[in-house]
Write a protein that holds these residues in place. Structure first.
Motif, PDB file in Angstrom:
ATOM      1  N   THR A  79       0.829  -1.202   0.000  1.00  0.00           N
ATOM      2  CA  THR A  79       0.000   0.000   0.000  1.00  0.00           C
ATOM      3  C   THR A  79       0.861   1.249   0.000  1.00  0.00           C
ATOM      4  O   THR A  79       0.607   2.205  -0.755  1.00  0.00           O
ATOM      5  N   ASP A  80       1.893   1.269   0.830  1.00  0.00           N
ATOM      6  CA  ASP A  80       2.809   2.409   0.858  1.00  0.00           C
ATOM      7  C   ASP A  80       3.447   2.629  -0.509  1.00  0.00           C
ATOM      8  O   ASP A  80       3.578   3.765  -0.983  1.00  0.00           O
ATOM      9  N   GLU A  81       3.846   1.527  -1.151  1.00  0.00           N
ATOM     10  CA  GLU A  81       4.486   1.632  -2.465  1.00  0.00           C
ATOM     11  C   GLU A  81       3.515   2.178  -3.502  1.00  0.00           C
ATOM     12  O   GLU A  81       3.869   3.045  -4.315  1.00  0.00           O
ATOM     13  N   ALA A  82       2.262   1.688  -3.501  1.00  0.00           N
ATOM     14  CA  ALA A  82       1.277   2.165  -4.467  1.00  0.00           C
ATOM     15  C   ALA A  82       1.001   3.651  -4.282  1.00  0.00           C
ATOM     16  O   ALA A  82       0.867   4.401  -5.258  1.00  0.00           O
ATOM     17  N   ILE A  83       0.919   4.105  -3.038  1.00  0.00           N
ATOM     18  CA  ILE A  83       0.705   5.530  -2.769  1.00  0.00           C
ATOM     19  C   ILE A  83       1.894   6.349  -3.272  1.00  0.00           C
ATOM     20  O   ILE A  83       1.726   7.418  -3.884  1.00  0.00           O
ATOM     21  N   ARG A  84       3.099   5.851  -3.035  1.00  0.00           N
ATOM     22  CA  ARG A  84       4.298   6.563  -3.486  1.00  0.00           C
ATOM     23  C   ARG A  84       4.303   6.731  -4.996  1.00  0.00           C
ATOM     24  O   ARG A  84       4.783   7.751  -5.524  1.00  0.00           O
ATOM     25  N   LEU A  85       3.741   5.746  -5.698  1.00  0.00           N
ATOM     26  CA  LEU A  85       3.725   5.796  -7.156  1.00  0.00           C
ATOM     27  C   LEU A  85       2.559   6.600  -7.721  1.00  0.00           C
ATOM     28  O   LEU A  85       2.482   6.791  -8.937  1.00  0.00           O
ATOM     29  N   GLY A  86       1.644   7.047  -6.860  1.00  0.00           N
ATOM     30  CA  GLY A  86       0.575   7.919  -7.330  1.00  0.00           C
ATOM     31  C   GLY A  86      -0.830   7.408  -7.141  1.00  0.00           C
ATOM     32  O   GLY A  86      -1.796   8.072  -7.543  1.00  0.00           O
ATOM     33  N   ALA A  87      -1.000   6.230  -6.533  1.00  0.00           N
ATOM     34  CA  ALA A  87      -2.345   5.711  -6.278  1.00  0.00           C
ATOM     35  C   ALA A  87      -2.956   6.410  -5.067  1.00  0.00           C
ATOM     36  O   ALA A  87      -2.258   6.990  -4.237  1.00  0.00           O
ATOM     37  N   SER A  88      -4.265   6.346  -4.958  1.00  0.00           N
ATOM     38  CA  SER A  88      -4.976   6.916  -3.812  1.00  0.00           C
ATOM     39  C   SER A  88      -5.868   5.846  -3.200  1.00  0.00           C
ATOM     40  O   SER A  88      -6.311   4.911  -3.877  1.00  0.00           O
ATOM     41  N   ILE A  89      -6.131   5.979  -1.902  1.00  0.00           N
ATOM     42  CA  ILE A  89      -6.964   5.010  -1.193  1.00  0.00           C
ATOM     43  C   ILE A  89      -8.435   5.400  -1.330  1.00  0.00           C
ATOM     44  O   ILE A  89      -8.800   6.550  -1.115  1.00  0.00           O
ATOM     45  N   ILE A  90      -9.260   4.428  -1.682  1.00  0.00           N
ATOM     46  CA  ILE A  90     -10.708   4.627  -1.727  1.00  0.00           C
ATOM     47  C   ILE A  90     -11.340   4.178  -0.421  1.00  0.00           C
ATOM     48  O   ILE A  90     -12.193   4.857   0.147  1.00  0.00           O
TER      49      ILE A  90
END
Length: 255
Positions: A79-90
């Motif tokens: 999750t941390d990696e996805a956020i770092r790459l530009g994803a957002s949590i729904i």
């Protein structure tokens, strides 16, 4: 991030759920698992061999669609990696941390919904289904349909998130992530339109088939319709209007 398994999730509104599950069960040549979840809203399309890579979900709001589940060993780190790459949590847990019920629902930079989920040991890819006439097919690819304005950053996001390099195709609007032979689902990205700068990314399923026209006829028997034909694939519409493609690719390798 190491992705250990990929699942394509078909999301259906309540009034479509039963009939659509029947259609996709028939197309996949599978059985349906017992429902699960707090509201019995989830089920797997169980292949005759291997681990499931297709699941269905009944939703209460919206038109439905598809999303990807990325199965990982360390949900928090992923999750941390996805956020770092530009994803957002729904969907996030209230209080400390992200994780709720073993998964995190996220959106890519262009708005495509995906989930990070706990890997449960899935590892055996199912074999394609052999049909009368000695043809074979399998649902084995998710195409992410990306608005024109967001195509390059979205492609970069998925390349970095999955660790898979992009490869060119015969069509300039289509970019494929190099297939991981250990995973049952491939990912391809398609650049769509120029006009709408507020549109979000969506997705559709692709089948690999040795005989596209035979596969089209079989799907038509189950209520699907042809939308458009191209040299190497045919665009279909399922009984409630959801689009998908039957493609001329090797069902065993995805190539």
């Amino acid at each position: 991030m190491r992705i250990r398994w990929l699942t394509a999730f078909l999301d259906f509104p309540t009034d479509q759920f039963g009939a659509e599950v029947t259609f996709w069960r028939a197309i996949a040549g599978s059985t349906v698992s017992p429902p699960r979840g707090e509201r019995r809203e989830f089920a797997s399309l169980e292949p005759f061999n291997g681990d499931p890579h297709l699941r269905v979900q009944r939703i209460d709001h919206g038109p439905g669609g598809i999303h990807l589940d990325l199965h990982v060993e360390d949900l928090g780190a992923a999750t941390d990696e996805a956020i770092r790459l530009g994803a957002s949590i729904i969907r996030a847990q209230q209080g400390d941390g992200y994780v709720t019920d073993g998964y995190v629902t996220m959106a890519s930079p262009a708005g495509f919904v995906f989930c990070l989920v706990d890997w449960q040991g899935e590892s055996e890819r199912s074999r394609p289904i052999r049909w009368p006439g000695d043809t074979i097919s399998i649902i084995d690819q998710v195409c992410i349909d990306v608005p024109y304005y967001a195509f390059e950053p979205e492609t970069d996001f998925w390349e970095r998130l999955t660790g898979r390099p992009t490869t060119a195709t015969s069509r300039p609007e289509l970019i494929r992530l190099a297939r991981d032979p250990a995973l049952p689902i491939g990912i391809i990205l398609q650049r769509r339109g120029r006009e709408d700068t507020t549109e979000k990314a969506s997705g559709h399923l692709d089948l690999a088939a040795t005989a596209v026209e035979d596969e089209v006829a079989r799907h038509a028997d189950w209520g699907a319709e042809v939308v458009e034909r191209f040299e190497n694939w045919t665009v279909m519409r399922d009984p409630v209007g959801r689009r998908y493609c039957i493609t001329s690719r090797n069902p065993r390798t995805g190539d």
